[in-house]
Design an enzyme around this catalytic site. Structure first.
Site, PDB file in Angstrom:
ATOM      1  N   LYS A  20       0.850  -1.197   0.000  1.00 24.66           N
ATOM      2  CA  LYS A  20       0.000   0.000   0.000  1.00 24.66           C
ATOM      3  C   LYS A  20       0.878   1.236   0.000  1.00 24.66           C
ATOM      4  O   LYS A  20       1.486   1.590   1.006  1.00 24.66           O
ATOM      5  CB  LYS A  20      -0.932   0.034   1.212  1.00 24.66           C
ATOM      6  CG  LYS A  20      -2.107   0.968   0.948  1.00 24.66           C
ATOM      7  CD  LYS A  20      -2.767   1.500   2.177  1.00 24.66           C
ATOM      8  CE  LYS A  20      -2.060   2.688   2.774  1.00 24.66           C
ATOM      9  NZ  LYS A  20      -1.952   3.849   1.875  1.00 24.66           N
ATOM     10  N   SER A  55       4.842   7.047  10.288  1.00 23.60           N
ATOM     11  CA  SER A  55       4.924   7.765  11.561  1.00 23.60           C
ATOM     12  C   SER A  55       4.912   6.809  12.752  1.00 23.60           C
ATOM     13  O   SER A  55       4.391   5.685  12.662  1.00 23.60           O
ATOM     14  CB  SER A  55       3.730   8.721  11.673  1.00 23.60           C
ATOM     15  OG  SER A  55       2.532   7.971  11.687  1.00 23.60           O
ATOM     16  N   GLU A  72       9.679   1.027  10.710  1.00 20.87           N
ATOM     17  CA  GLU A  72      10.622   2.138  10.510  1.00 20.87           C
ATOM     18  C   GLU A  72       9.829   3.410  10.708  1.00 20.87           C
ATOM     19  O   GLU A  72       8.923   3.695   9.917  1.00 20.87           O
ATOM     20  CB  GLU A  72      11.214   2.096   9.094  1.00 20.87           C
ATOM     21  CG  GLU A  72      11.984   0.839   8.758  1.00 20.87           C
ATOM     22  CD  GLU A  72      13.245   0.679   9.578  1.00 20.87           C
ATOM     23  OE1 GLU A  72      13.711   1.667  10.176  1.00 20.87           O
ATOM     24  OE2 GLU A  72      13.766  -0.445   9.625  1.00 20.87           O
ATOM     25  N   CYS A 102      13.414  11.002   6.810  1.00 21.15           N
ATOM     26  CA  CYS A 102      13.428  10.595   8.220  1.00 21.15           C
ATOM     27  C   CYS A 102      14.828  10.746   8.811  1.00 21.15           C
ATOM     28  O   CYS A 102      14.981  10.846  10.025  1.00 21.15           O
ATOM     29  CB  CYS A 102      12.957   9.158   8.340  1.00 21.15           C
ATOM     30  SG  CYS A 102      13.912   8.045   7.300  1.00 21.15           S
ATOM     31  N   GLU A 147       8.597  15.493  16.253  1.00 21.78           N
ATOM     32  CA  GLU A 147       9.035  15.454  14.852  1.00 21.78           C
ATOM     33  C   GLU A 147       8.224  16.467  14.034  1.00 21.78           C
ATOM     34  O   GLU A 147       6.999  16.491  14.111  1.00 21.78           O
ATOM     35  CB  GLU A 147       8.824  14.044  14.278  1.00 21.78           C
ATOM     36  CG  GLU A 147       9.405  13.905  12.880  1.00 21.78           C
ATOM     37  CD  GLU A 147       9.129  12.551  12.238  1.00 21.78           C
ATOM     38  OE1 GLU A 147       8.009  12.041  12.369  1.00 21.78           O
ATOM     39  OE2 GLU A 147      10.050  12.029  11.597  1.00 21.78           O
TER      40      GLU A 147
HETATM   41  P1  NAD Z   1       1.915   7.857   8.081  1.00 20.51           P
HETATM   42  O1  NAD Z   1       2.228   7.018   9.265  1.00 20.51           O
HETATM   43  O2  NAD Z   1       0.806   8.814   8.184  1.00 20.51           O
HETATM   44  O3  NAD Z   1       1.563   6.922   6.823  1.00 20.51           O
HETATM   45  C1  NAD Z   1       2.468   5.942   6.361  1.00 20.51           C
HETATM   46  C2  NAD Z   1       1.689   4.890   5.595  1.00 20.51           C
HETATM   47  O4  NAD Z   1       0.831   4.208   6.504  1.00 20.51           O
HETATM   48  C3  NAD Z   1       0.775   5.464   4.498  1.00 20.51           C
HETATM   49  O5  NAD Z   1       0.762   4.592   3.393  1.00 20.51           O
HETATM   50  C4  NAD Z   1      -0.577   5.474   5.192  1.00 20.51           C
HETATM   51  O6  NAD Z   1      -1.688   5.426   4.308  1.00 20.51           O
HETATM   52  C5  NAD Z   1      -0.485   4.201   6.006  1.00 20.51           C
HETATM   53  N1  NAD Z   1      -1.421   4.145   7.143  1.00 20.51           N
HETATM   54  C6  NAD Z   1      -1.900   5.177   7.888  1.00 20.51           C
HETATM   55  N2  NAD Z   1      -2.771   4.710   8.813  1.00 20.51           N
HETATM   56  C7  NAD Z   1      -2.814   3.357   8.654  1.00 20.51           C
HETATM   57  C8  NAD Z   1      -3.517   2.329   9.303  1.00 20.51           C
HETATM   58  N3  NAD Z   1      -4.381   2.580  10.303  1.00 20.51           N
HETATM   59  N4  NAD Z   1      -3.340   1.052   8.887  1.00 20.51           N
HETATM   60  C9  NAD Z   1      -2.483   0.775   7.882  1.00 20.51           C
HETATM   61  N5  NAD Z   1      -1.795   1.726   7.206  1.00 20.51           N
HETATM   62  C10 NAD Z   1      -1.953   2.999   7.597  1.00 20.51           C
HETATM   63  O7  NAD Z   1       3.288   8.564   7.662  1.00 20.51           O
HETATM   64  P2  NAD Z   1       3.509   9.615   6.499  1.00 20.51           P
HETATM   65  O8  NAD Z   1       2.936  10.921   6.926  1.00 20.51           O
HETATM   66  O9  NAD Z   1       3.100   9.013   5.207  1.00 20.51           O
HETATM   67  O10 NAD Z   1       5.115   9.707   6.472  1.00 20.51           O
HETATM   68  C11 NAD Z   1       5.864  10.516   7.323  1.00 20.51           C
HETATM   69  C12 NAD Z   1       6.420   9.717   8.482  1.00 20.51           C
HETATM   70  O11 NAD Z   1       7.188   8.623   7.992  1.00 20.51           O
HETATM   71  C13 NAD Z   1       7.375  10.520   9.349  1.00 20.51           C
HETATM   72  O12 NAD Z   1       7.093  10.258  10.698  1.00 20.51           O
HETATM   73  C14 NAD Z   1       8.754   9.976   8.982  1.00 20.51           C
HETATM   74  O13 NAD Z   1       9.732  10.089   9.985  1.00 20.51           O
HETATM   75  C15 NAD Z   1       8.425   8.548   8.707  1.00 20.51           C
HETATM   76  N6  NAD Z   1       9.446   7.911   7.895  1.00 20.51           N
HETATM   77  C16 NAD Z   1      10.302   7.038   8.496  1.00 20.51           C
HETATM   78  C17 NAD Z   1      11.306   6.435   7.755  1.00 20.51           C
HETATM   79  C18 NAD Z   1      12.255   5.454   8.397  1.00 20.51           C
HETATM   80  O14 NAD Z   1      12.948   4.748   7.660  1.00 20.51           O
HETATM   81  N7  NAD Z   1      12.348   5.381   9.703  1.00 20.51           N
HETATM   82  C19 NAD Z   1      11.441   6.726   6.398  1.00 20.51           C
HETATM   83  C20 NAD Z   1      10.552   7.637   5.819  1.00 20.51           C
HETATM   84  C21 NAD Z   1       9.550   8.220   6.582  1.00 20.51           C
END
Ligand code: NAD
Length: 482
Positions: free
Chosen positions: A172, A226, A247, A281, A383
């Protein structure tokens, strides 16, 4: 108008509920298409399709799976310009970055795990006539969930090892940036992958993603996003003992020691702070500087950041593009207001930018540097994930380590010093999954990647990922009886 559908069993399929989300170009604020907002019915169809395809995929020789991954990498390279254009349209990042970072890394990921799949071996132990050998079997169907900041880069980083190890996948992508995954689906068909090996479900997390996490057909979840959502996924997976790799967020310190080499320091700090508009990140968001160098480095950073004017991502001179969405821009501007309210001094930036021409309604924020904030302030603890960085002086090595570790997060840290002993001492004590010394974002794909504390659970990269996507089984043979 572009219409982005689900990809199930090598077919492009409309969402069952006929529900759609707008695709918005964040550099212009214009809607250019629609993406499927799928639900549990679409998720179930994709999982069932992946489950049906899995036994034959597992039975295929690793060499053959590897060849398909290489063919997909070839196609990504042939179609690199189209993919880069789509990535920039979805994210607002400079086209030069999509071309030089995002898309090359996709083919690198595919090739790396194409090779890893054929080199992955297991152990055997012969002792006193007793033979133990360990087989590593694929898990079955796995769910891969990725965010919007490096859309295809991170999606391919999960899909490639999962299928190289013999699993089938339902992935996804983020609903904010679905376009390159959709384009990849066309290349998957062209490469000749059997139907059902890679499936894509588009849509919002709680609607389209949650049923992929909760289904008994899903044997493992690999999630990047996140900490809030990662925590929710962990709660869902725990009762089913579903394997999980998380992650998540970061609040990464960059520590500049008194003896740091000046030659490229400011350039490196600027890149570590503001690459991809601070939406990586691994970006540094708390720069800690030895007190005797503080004023000098602060002034150089302010001068450099002040010259970085966000602009049209399609122009070759642009180094700062748009933030990914209006909501995210408002969240970043809200965090800057919080910093002001907490007594922080905005040294540069702090405002929305409206570039002239087609990008006047885009979601641009100036690179922002802030000082005079306590390490326990909200600005230093939460963050922000944008072009917002704080500066804090420190007195000595121990003080720097204390400040660096005053965080719920532990993803990455950078350390700038010419003293090798000090570098080792500090790296040893910093609570982070990755420590870079005198560099930032240098990646060897064989190394473990991930965070500690609220930044993650498990590691990706190299054999760590191949182990995650397989189940070890030890078989003990005693030819001479008990
Ligand atoms: P997010 O957590 O809002 O969404 C990430 C993914 O999860 C999206 O595809 C979203 O649709 C999905 N998602 C959301 N709710 C869900 C649920 N209830 N069930 C299943 N899937 C769900 O994060 P974002 O805003 O897309 O990205 C930013 C975040 O990602 C920041 O916190 C950043 O630090 C983190 N990030 C971490 C890394 C790493 O390697 N540690 C790398 C890139 C980004």
């Amino acid at each position: 108008m572009t219409r982005i559908l689900n990809f199930i069993g090598n077919q492009f399929v409309e969402p069952t509920g006929n529900d759609w989300l707008a695709c918005v170009n964040p550099a212009t604020g214009e809607t250019f298409g629609q993406v499927a907002n799928s639900d549990h019915r679409d998720a179930a169809a994709a999982l069932e399709c992946a489950a049906a395809a899995q036994p034959a995929w597992q039975a295929m020789a690793a060499e053959q799976r590897s060849r398909l991954l290489h063919r997909l990498a070839d196609l990504v390279e042939t179609n690199a310009e189209e993919l880069a254009q789509l990535e920039t349209q979805d994210t607002g990042k400079p086209l030069s970055v999509s071309r030089s970072v995002d898309i090359p890394r996709v083919s690198a990921n595919l090739r790396f795990f194409a090779a890893a799949g054929t080199q992955f071996s297991s152990e055997s132990h012969l002792d006193a006539g007793l033979l133990n050998y360990t087989v590593r079997q694929p898990l079955g169907v796995v769910t891969c969930i990725s965010p919007w900041n490096l859309p295809l880069y991170l999606l391919s980083w999960k899909i490639a090892p999962a299928i190289a190890a013999g699993n089938t996948v339902v992935a996804k992508p983020s609903e904010v940036t679905p376009a390159t995954a959709d384009y990849l689906a066309r290349l998957i068909v062209e490469a000749g992958f059997p139907a059902g090996v890679i499936n894509l479900i588009q849509g919002q997390g709680d609607r389209a993603g949650a049923p992929l996490v909760n289904s008994p057909l899903c044997k493992a979840v690999s999630f990047t996003g996140s900490t809030r959502v990662g925590g929710w996924i962990a709660e869902q997976c725990a009762p089913a003992f579903r394997k999980l790799s998380l992650e998540m967020g970061g609040k990464n310190p960059a520590i500049v020691c008194a003896d740091a080499d000046s030659s490229t320091l400011v350039d490196d700090l600027i890149r570590a702070s503001f690459a991809n508009q601070g939406q990586i990140c691994l970006c540094a968001s708390r720069i800690l500087i030895a007190r005797e160098r503080y004023a000098d480095i602060r002034d150089q950073l302010v001068e450099r950041a002040g010259k970085m004017v966000p602009g049209d991502p399609l122009e070759s001179a642009t180094s700062q593009g748009a933030l990914v969405s209006e909501d995210h821009m408002n969240s970043v501007l809200g965090s800057i207001q919080t910093a002001r309210d907490e007594g922080g001094l905005i040294l540069c930036g702090g405002k929305r930018v409206r570039p002239p021409g087609r990008c006047a309604n885009g979601y641009f924020v100036q690179p922002t540097l802030i000082e005079d904030l306590a390490m326990q302030s909200n600005t230093n603890q939460n963050e922000i994930f944008g072009p917002v960085v704080t500066l804090t002086p420190f007195d000595d090595e121990q003080h720097a380590i204390e400040l660096a570790n005053q965080s719920q997060y532990g993803l990455a840290a950078t350390l700038w010093t010419r003293n090798l002993n000090q570098a080792h001492r500090m790296a040893d004590q910093i609570q982070a999954g990755i420590v870079w010394i005198n560099c930032w974002l240098r990646r060897d794909l064989r190394t473990p990647f991930g965070g500690m504390k609220a930044s993650g659970m498990g590691r990706e990269g190299g054999l760590e990922t191949m182990r995650f996507f397989t189940e070890p089984k030890n078989i003990c043979l005693s030819p001479y009886g008990c």
